[in-house]
Scaffold this active site. Structure first.
Site, PDB file in Angstrom:
ATOM      1  N   ASP A 506      15.329  42.756 -13.317  1.00  0.00           N
ATOM      2  CA  ASP A 506      14.006  43.091 -12.814  1.00  0.00           C
ATOM      3  C   ASP A 506      14.078  44.568 -12.386  1.00  0.00           C
ATOM      4  O   ASP A 506      15.172  45.112 -12.215  1.00  0.00           O
ATOM      5  CB  ASP A 506      13.649  42.194 -11.637  1.00  0.00           C
ATOM      6  CG  ASP A 506      12.274  42.506 -11.073  1.00  0.00           C
ATOM      7  OD1 ASP A 506      11.359  42.767 -11.870  1.00  0.00           O
ATOM      8  OD2 ASP A 506      12.140  42.501  -9.840  1.00  0.00           O
ATOM      9  N   ASP A 696      14.743  39.696  -7.549  1.00  0.00           N
ATOM     10  CA  ASP A 696      14.662  39.564  -6.091  1.00  0.00           C
ATOM     11  C   ASP A 696      13.360  38.971  -5.593  1.00  0.00           C
ATOM     12  O   ASP A 696      13.226  38.653  -4.415  1.00  0.00           O
ATOM     13  CB  ASP A 696      14.846  40.935  -5.430  1.00  0.00           C
ATOM     14  CG  ASP A 696      13.598  41.800  -5.566  1.00  0.00           C
ATOM     15  OD1 ASP A 696      12.977  41.760  -6.639  1.00  0.00           O
ATOM     16  OD2 ASP A 696      13.254  42.491  -4.592  1.00  0.00           O
ATOM     17  N   ASP A 700      10.347  35.990  -9.745  1.00  0.00           N
ATOM     18  CA  ASP A 700      11.569  35.912 -10.538  1.00  0.00           C
ATOM     19  C   ASP A 700      12.177  34.510 -10.517  1.00  0.00           C
ATOM     20  O   ASP A 700      13.088  34.224 -11.290  1.00  0.00           O
ATOM     21  CB  ASP A 700      12.620  36.910 -10.017  1.00  0.00           C
ATOM     22  CG  ASP A 700      12.169  38.353 -10.165  1.00  0.00           C
ATOM     23  OD1 ASP A 700      11.586  38.667 -11.214  1.00  0.00           O
ATOM     24  OD2 ASP A 700      12.389  39.147  -9.243  1.00  0.00           O
TER      25      ASP A 700
END
Length: 820
Positions: A506, A696, A700
């Site tokens: 990410d 995080d 996600d």
């Protein structure tokens, strides 16, 4: 039958019986009667067939009143972790001795309305339980476990220390008896062997004296130091199963019985007191080493749990006062003096402070935290006195969250270890068959060799080394990961990490710091910039996404209703009766049913999001973030390990491309929703790729759950942690390639252990059956094989002088050499 059906202790004249599966079984007391009938009454009578450890006799003090205090929510909050939907706890179970005990507790608890998940690990003596607090409380759970005859304890400093101390003291006493006994018996055996080697005949009276003294010394070794082995074998046979100690105990009893017979028979014959004492000593030594490694690994978790102080300095109307930490409340202001540990999570009120976070993250140097930044419980203040506003206490702190994740990991066995246990159990049956065939063959060929060869087969074939091969490697690797600031929450993740060939990052909060700031605000419909910022701040206040924190300074008075977060897209809410959205342009355009969304500002270098209502677009916000210092190094090192990196982000194309160029990542994808991220990872897996995902945020969580191995950032959302197999507590990406290296080394060491154990067992059995290995050498070889496995696994342990988890540059040549 003169022993209790439930606990195995003598009946002592008791005439009580328990009705179990349409038959009456003798029991020693009313407590055992109640427990046995409870187990049978719930349809779990198979427990008595499958257990391989003796059941615990219920204590007389296990009354309801003892557990009533745990029904108090404030008291129970010290030991439990509560979310909006469920409550969880980790308990230390006294008397938990075998897998059947674990199964029994698991099955009984699952029959309680409100219990959602139970995991009981006999190896660690711990149980992890998750339940609905509206239907059940901690007192009910502990009372149920106590009714089964076990004693539950919350995992606190006192209970853990006492249990570990008693276990270690008992093991040391048995090891000392076995060691001194072995040395004394070997002194007499060496004299006899020396005479035989010199072709001399020892005077019969002296030889008989040596044998009697050896018997006197070997007897306490056999029945005190060897008691756990014999008791475990007896319980296995009672439950109609073959445990690890069954062939060992048969060999010990045969050797000891034959030696006693030959000592008093007067007709000569071999005695094996030296083999008996040597075998028990080395087996006890191997088990003591295993216990030490297990306690050392568990000690990392327990040390974290013991970090919090009991006293805090609260700032009140009358100055600073010392109060118990349990009396603190969210919103209190506390003072933390130099050298003191923070008692709670909070927000720093002073200009800056230097905090030592080594215990949590492994970071060797103090970290500078500035006013308004978050500081966490369990860390150490190395500056002068600082003021902190409390934001989380007890089970809600980051420290408690980490401890609960570690305790969750300790209640599970990895698949490789479960397969090894299963293989070892099947192997034991073949060992007994092989020993019987060996005895029959030698009786036909040379009866004088039959007894010694059978003993050697029983001893040398014990698969102890095979059973501990994977757990020993995993325990050492877990300790090393902890030193690097990486928390292993799923033991299976280590094996998966070793095989990864693609890693998907990410962007915000992972490759970047996640400390976004608003660099540009462009109002579109005559609404002033402060008004736009105020509306956006009200909407973002409930979001856990890192970009929401950028709007926090602009939050003013106001109320928002019908607040709803759409993962990967944005936030919707009603302010003063008007419905607003903030997030991706498509998400905001859908509110006003506009298929032609406005184009974002040209040459945007950061993430761009839109604010709008049901009639129009109101503003564009550009948010910029800084790259993590170790991000580019981590990507480069992962590439040298033949792992390709990608970025999968919901942010704009320009922002994602900028970060990809700075990190040296070729493949990057922007404007992806949570569903699109999930689809992308599943497509990679369909092409045969082993994918790791690191993120995080709440959005996600789905893709973390689908990855072959998932990694969450330490300061990320709790839902991301729950979906992850590993947590990067230190937020230091340089630890990631080190973790991959360690995972590969762990898998290699585990395979070495398994290979060595298999070669040893399969190779030594024919030699023992043919008479080339005497019983004493078989005892030594079996014990040394277990010790060799433990020593090989300790290569994974971190060096005492090494300070890890700080940004580390690993030479590429070293990485290539290690993975070769």
């Amino acid at each position: 039958m003169n022993v209790c059906f439930h606990c195995g202790e003598p009946l002592r004249g008791s005439t009580l019986v328990a009705r179990v599966e349409q038959r009456d079984e003798p029991v020693c007391c009313s407590g055992c009667q109640a427990v046995a009938e409870l187990i049978a009454g719930t349809g779990l009578g198979d427990f008595y067939r499958y257990r391989d450890g003796s059941s615990v006799r219920p204590r007389e003090d296990n009354q309801d009143d003892k557990w009533r205090v745990y029904a108090d929510p404030q008291f129970a909050a010290q030991f439990t972790r509560t979310t909006t939907e469920q409550t969880s706890v980790t308990l230390l179970i006294e008397g938990l001795r075998c897998s059947a005990c674990s199964w029994l507790i698991d099955q009984v608890l699952r029959r309680h309305a409100g219990v959602r998940d139970v995991s009981v690990n006999a190896a660690t003596g711990r149980a992890s339980i998750v339940w609905d607090d509206a239907k059940l409380n901690l007192a009910d759970i502990m009372r149920t476990i106590a009714q089964l005859g076990y004693v539950p304890h919350p995992v606190t400093d006192e209970t853990v220390t006492r249990a570990l101390r008693e276990e270690r003291r008992d093991s040391l006493k048995r090891l000392a008896v076995a060691g001194f006994g072995m040395m004394q018996v070997m002194m007499f055996a060496v004299a006899v062997y020396s005479a035989e080697l010199a072709n001399e005949i020892m005077e019969p009276g002296l030889l008989n004296y040596f044998r009697i003294v050896s018997l006197l010394v070997a007897t306490p070794v056999m029945f005190y130091a060897g008691a756990p082995i014999l008791l475990s074998a007896w319980n296995s046979l009672r439950s109609r199963s073959i445990g690890m100690d069954v062939p060992v105990s048969i060999a010990l009893l045969l050797a000891y019985g034959a030696s006693v017979w030959n000592t008093f028979n007067g007709a000569g014959g071999e005695v094996y007191f030296d083999s008996v004492t040597m075998f028990i000593f080395f087996l006890t030594l191997g088990r003591f080493a295993q216990m030490s490694v297990r306690q050392h690994t568990a000690g990392v978790t327990d040390a974290l749990a013991r970090q919090l102080p009991s006293i805090a300095h609260r700032v009140g109307e009358h100055g600073v006062e010392d109060v118990p930490v349990t009396s603190l409340r969210v919103g209190d202001v506390i003072q933390v003096r130099r050298g003191e540990v923070l008692p709670a999570d909070g927000q720093l009120l002073d200009t800056q402070a230097h905090i030592d976070e080594a215990m949590l993250t492994g970071e060797s140097l103090p970290v500078c935290r500035r006013v308004g930044e978050r500081v966490v419980a369990g860390t150490l203040n190395v500056d002068g006195p600082v003021s902190i506003e409390v934001t989380a206490l007890g089970a809600d702190t980051a420290l408690s969250h980490i401890v609960s994740l570690m305790q969750r990991a300790q209640t599970y066995k990895p698949a490789l270890a479960r397969n090894a246990d299963s293989a070892a159990a099947r192997f034991l049956g073949y060992v007994l068959i092989g020993a019987g065939l060996t005895c029959a063959a030698w009786l036909a060929i040379d009866p004088s060799q039959a007894f010694a060869a059978t003993l050697a087969v029983l001893v040398v074939a014990c698969p102890c080394a095979f059973a501990i091969a994977m757990p020993a490697a995993l325990a050492s690797a877990t300790a090393s990961l902890g030193r690097q600031g990486i928390l292993l929450t799923d033991p299976d993740a280590l094996e998966s990490l070793a095989k990864v060939d693609h890693i998907v990052f990410d962007k915000t909060g992972t490759l970047t710091r996640g400390e976004l700031r608003i660099s540009k605000c462009i109002s579109l419909a005559g609404v002033t910039e402060p008004q736009c910022l105020q509306i956006a701040a009200l909407l973002e206040q409930a979001s856990e996404h890192p970009l929401a924190r950028a709007f926090a300074p602009y939050l003013d008075k106001g109320a928002v209703a019908d607040l709803q977060t759409v993962a990967g897209r944005g936030v919707e809410g009603r302010i003063d009766g008007r419905l607003y959205r903030i997030g991706t342009p498509d998400f905001v355009a859908e509110l006003r049913q506009d298929k032609h969304r406005s184009a974002p500002p040209a040459e945007s270098l950061g993430s761009v999001i839109m604010l709008g209502d049901e009639q129009r677009a109101l503003a564009w916000f550009e948010l910029t973030d800084s790259l993590r210092p170790a991000a580019a190094i981590a990507v480069s090192l992962l590439r040298s390990l033949h792992i390709e990196s990608q970025i999968l982000s919901g942010d704009g194309h320009q922002a994602v491309q900028t970060v990809a160029q700075q990190c040296g990542i070729k493949e990057h994808f922007a404007r992806h929703s949570a569903q699109q991220k999930l689809t992308h990872v599943l497509d990679l897996q369909k092409r045969g790729k082993r994918v790791a995902v690191i993120g995080d945020g709440v959005n996600d969580a789905p893709v973390l759950g689908a990855a072959d191995v998932s990694i969450a950032m330490g300061r990320g959302a709790a839902l991301a942690h729950a979906s992850a197999g590993l947590v990067l507590v230190s937020d230091n990406l340089a630890a990631l390639p080190e973790a991959v290296l360690l995972a590969r080394r762990t898998l290699r060491v585990a395979k070495q252990n398994l290979l060595w154990a298999a070669i040893y067992n399969l190779g030594s059995i024919p030699l023992a059956a043919l008479g080339f290995i005497p019983p004493w050498l078989a005892a030594l070889g079996m014990s040394l094989s277990s010790v060799a496995v433990m020593l090989n696994s300790t290569r994974l342990l971190p060096r005492a002088t090494r300070r890890t988890a700080a940004p580390t540059v690993i030479p590429t040549a070293h990485l290539q050499e290690t993975t070769a």
